[in-house]
Enzyme design. Structure first.
Site, PDB file in Angstrom:
ATOM      1  N   GLU A 112      36.729 -29.372  22.062  1.00 43.76           N
ATOM      2  CA  GLU A 112      37.638 -29.379  23.194  1.00 43.76           C
ATOM      3  C   GLU A 112      38.038 -30.814  23.539  1.00 43.76           C
ATOM      4  O   GLU A 112      37.206 -31.719  23.510  1.00 43.76           O
ATOM      5  CB  GLU A 112      36.977 -28.712  24.397  1.00 43.76           C
ATOM      6  CG  GLU A 112      36.893 -27.205  24.195  1.00 43.76           C
ATOM      7  CD  GLU A 112      36.265 -26.459  25.358  1.00 43.76           C
ATOM      8  OE1 GLU A 112      36.554 -25.269  25.492  1.00 43.76           O
ATOM      9  OE2 GLU A 112      35.487 -27.054  26.118  1.00 43.76           O
ATOM     10  N   CYS A 125      40.623 -37.139  27.174  1.00 50.24           N
ATOM     11  CA  CYS A 125      39.177 -37.189  26.946  1.00 50.24           C
ATOM     12  C   CYS A 125      38.895 -36.520  25.604  1.00 50.24           C
ATOM     13  O   CYS A 125      39.201 -35.337  25.411  1.00 50.24           O
ATOM     14  CB  CYS A 125      38.473 -36.455  28.093  1.00 50.24           C
ATOM     15  SG  CYS A 125      36.690 -36.323  27.848  1.00 50.24           S
ATOM     16  N   CYS A 132      25.977 -31.138  20.639  1.00 50.43           N
ATOM     17  CA  CYS A 132      25.294 -32.379  21.025  1.00 50.43           C
ATOM     18  C   CYS A 132      23.789 -32.202  20.935  1.00 50.43           C
ATOM     19  O   CYS A 132      23.247 -31.214  21.435  1.00 50.43           O
ATOM     20  CB  CYS A 132      25.687 -32.791  22.439  1.00 50.43           C
ATOM     21  SG  CYS A 132      25.069 -34.456  22.851  1.00 50.43           S
ATOM     22  N   CYS A 136      20.824 -32.900  27.331  1.00 58.25           N
ATOM     23  CA  CYS A 136      20.728 -33.265  28.751  1.00 58.25           C
ATOM     24  C   CYS A 136      20.732 -31.971  29.578  1.00 58.25           C
ATOM     25  O   CYS A 136      21.561 -31.084  29.371  1.00 58.25           O
ATOM     26  CB  CYS A 136      21.889 -34.175  29.148  1.00 58.25           C
ATOM     27  SG  CYS A 136      21.888 -35.710  28.198  1.00 58.25           S
ATOM     28  N   CYS A 139      24.039 -30.675  31.352  1.00 59.83           N
ATOM     29  CA  CYS A 139      25.323 -30.715  30.631  1.00 59.83           C
ATOM     30  C   CYS A 139      25.533 -29.446  29.798  1.00 59.83           C
ATOM     31  O   CYS A 139      24.638 -29.009  29.073  1.00 59.83           O
ATOM     32  CB  CYS A 139      25.341 -31.949  29.728  1.00 59.83           C
ATOM     33  SG  CYS A 139      26.836 -32.083  28.733  1.00 59.83           S
ATOM     34  N   CYS A 356      33.824 -33.325  33.497  1.00 60.01           N
ATOM     35  CA  CYS A 356      32.707 -33.946  32.786  1.00 60.01           C
ATOM     36  C   CYS A 356      31.555 -32.961  32.626  1.00 60.01           C
ATOM     37  O   CYS A 356      31.113 -32.366  33.609  1.00 60.01           O
ATOM     38  CB  CYS A 356      32.164 -35.127  33.568  1.00 60.01           C
ATOM     39  SG  CYS A 356      33.274 -36.484  33.648  1.00 60.01           S
TER      40      CYS A 356
HETATM   41  N1  SAH Z   1      27.250 -38.242  25.293  1.00 60.76           N
HETATM   42  C1  SAH Z   1      28.078 -39.136  26.006  1.00 60.76           C
HETATM   43  C2  SAH Z   1      29.457 -38.597  26.341  1.00 60.76           C
HETATM   44  C3  SAH Z   1      29.536 -37.192  26.868  1.00 60.76           C
HETATM   45  S1  SAH Z   1      28.968 -36.895  28.519  1.00 60.76           S
HETATM   46  C4  SAH Z   1      27.366 -39.637  27.242  1.00 60.76           C
HETATM   47  O1  SAH Z   1      26.234 -39.226  27.493  1.00 60.76           O
HETATM   48  O2  SAH Z   1      27.903 -40.490  27.932  1.00 60.76           O
HETATM   49  C5  SAH Z   1      30.143 -37.734  29.516  1.00 60.76           C
HETATM   50  C6  SAH Z   1      29.681 -37.995  30.930  1.00 60.76           C
HETATM   51  O3  SAH Z   1      29.657 -36.775  31.692  1.00 60.76           O
HETATM   52  C7  SAH Z   1      28.274 -38.560  31.029  1.00 60.76           C
HETATM   53  O4  SAH Z   1      28.246 -39.619  31.952  1.00 60.76           O
HETATM   54  C8  SAH Z   1      27.465 -37.403  31.547  1.00 60.76           C
HETATM   55  O5  SAH Z   1      26.329 -37.851  32.228  1.00 60.76           O
HETATM   56  C9  SAH Z   1      28.462 -36.709  32.439  1.00 60.76           C
HETATM   57  N2  SAH Z   1      28.176 -35.311  32.718  1.00 60.76           N
HETATM   58  C10 SAH Z   1      27.600 -34.401  31.917  1.00 60.76           C
HETATM   59  N3  SAH Z   1      27.535 -33.198  32.523  1.00 60.76           N
HETATM   60  C11 SAH Z   1      28.107 -33.355  33.738  1.00 60.76           C
HETATM   61  C12 SAH Z   1      28.399 -32.466  34.822  1.00 60.76           C
HETATM   62  N4  SAH Z   1      28.118 -31.183  34.739  1.00 60.76           N
HETATM   63  N5  SAH Z   1      29.004 -32.970  35.907  1.00 60.76           N
HETATM   64  C13 SAH Z   1      29.377 -34.276  35.967  1.00 60.76           C
HETATM   65  N6  SAH Z   1      29.168 -35.142  34.961  1.00 60.76           N
HETATM   66  C14 SAH Z   1      28.546 -34.694  33.864  1.00 60.76           C
END
Ligand code: SAH
Length: 371
Positions: A112, A125, A132, A136, A139, A356
């Protein structure tokens, strides 16, 4: 660098050495690969710029369209090379104008990308991986599990698919900013991302200034160093999300320890003379306490950095919640006086799960995501 560009990428696709009798994707070459190819064909160096312009700027779909190349040369190139294209398998528009696109590549893999138009600034983006491995807890992509890193060709085609005019009418606005913040961890296998950025910033490619491109990472020290050594001077965003190790590990179990990441960030800032963004997703009752605010500002003060707060976008299947307005205000009141610049990200696309951390590829992509 030269030797890194040669050979195969981790997707198993030949980067600049087509297998005998099997045409390869010109889009997968990147700038140095194009130069190598032109040299192998014993052509003058300017041909790389000409071919690059056709592939990237003109969005040619066949080598035959390259009308300023002699016909004999076009046939020679077409015998070994084609120009890969993906398809937009699904598009979902948000009430706020952002649009989430599911882009499927010839390999069958899909990711996406999100187009985010806002006043005076349009951001795209991009995803770097089909899933991944970082897992996390907050996420949505993390729940897909590991995927594979996209090839240079797929990364570039992802960008092009977002802005390509639709057959029915106008295309989406040309982005002013490009962020590698979608699905996946871009610095686990940094080479395709680095080579893609070279094309995005190449005058015969897309001509972007490096400062308009941001790579977001959970903190992979070797990848951060590789990005610094690449000399691109793009913006680096580090997903900190917790100011001390124990809390961070509970949220981001596979992220490398802060003790290893911070020196790499410092090196990046010094080598590129840029300021690193510390991204901090505010999770209600988890990392929005007064102690966290104090520790966050202390950490930020020790680095050439700014803080970007992101209010958690609630995603299905997690127990995390966005903090209340009151808690955010209290957090800010402690953070602001003692910190360098603090910004709060305006999240778009929440109603279509495009904000995000909400990208998970949709049910179709989930099926094709794989190593
Ligand atoms: N793997 C990379 C890029 C993808 S995540 C990284 O970790 O930076 C991109 C950003 O979105 C990261 O800062 C992550 O912490 C944030 N993120 C992930 N899930 C989220 C959510 N549900 N709400 C807000 N930000 C989120």
């Amino acid at each position: 660098m030269e030797s890194e560009v040669r050979g195969r990428d981790q997707g198993g696709v030949a980067v600049d050495e087509p297998k005998a009798g099997e045409p390869s994707d010109l889009k997968n070459l990147g700038c140095s690969g194009l130069a190598d190819m032109v040299a192998r064909f014993a052509l003058q160096p300017f041909r790389a710029a000409q071919i690059g312009r056709w592939v990237y700027r003109e969005d040619a779909s066949t080598v035959a369209e390259m009308s300023n190349l002699p016909a004999s040369l076009r046939s020679r190139i077409a015998a070994s090379w084609f120009i890969g294209r993906g398809t937009i398998a699904a598009a979902t528009s948000s009430a706020d104008g952002s649009c989430k696109l599911l882009i499927r590549f010839a390999s069958g893999a899909a990711v996406e990308a999100v187009h985010l138009p806002a006043a005076g600034r349009t951001t795209v983006c991009l995803s770097s991986q089909t899933g991944c491995p970082m897992a996390c807890a907050f996420c949505a992509t993390g729940r897909l599990g590991p995927g594979r890193t996209l090839t240079i060709g797929e990364l570039i085609e992802q960008f092009m698919a977002v802005v390509r005019p639709a057959p029915a009418g106008a295309g989406r606005t040309r982005p002013t900013h490009i962020v590698f913040m979608g699905m996946g961890e871009p610095l686990l296998e940094p080479r395709p991302v680095i080579e893609t950025i070279r094309v995005l910033t190449w005058e015969h490619g897309f001509g972007y200034a490096a400062r308009r491109i941001t790579v977001s990472t959970c903190g992979i020290p070797a990848g951060i160093r590789a990005l610094a050594e690449a000399g691109l001077r793009v913006r680096l965003a580090f997903s900190l999300n917790a100011p001390w190790e124990g809390l961070r590990t509970s949220l981001m179990p596979n992220a490398p320890p802060l003790a290893d990441v911070i020196p790499a960030l410092r090196h990046y800032a010094e080598a590129t003379r840029t300021i690193v963004t510390l991204e901090y997703v505010l999770l209600g009752g988890v990392n929005d306490t007064a102690a966290c605010a104090r520790a966050l500002s202390a950490l930020a003060s020790r680095l050439p950095s700014k803080i970007n707060l992101i209010v958690y976008n609630e995603t299905e299947g997690t127990m995390f919640r966005a903090p209340s307005g009151d808690r955010i205000r209290t957090f800010l009141s402690i953070l602001l006086p003692a910190s360098p610049t603090v910004t709060m990200r305006q999240s778009l696309g929440g109603d279509i799960a495009a904000a995000c951390g909400q990208l998970a590829g949709g049910p179709e992509a989930r099926v094709v995501a794989g190593p």
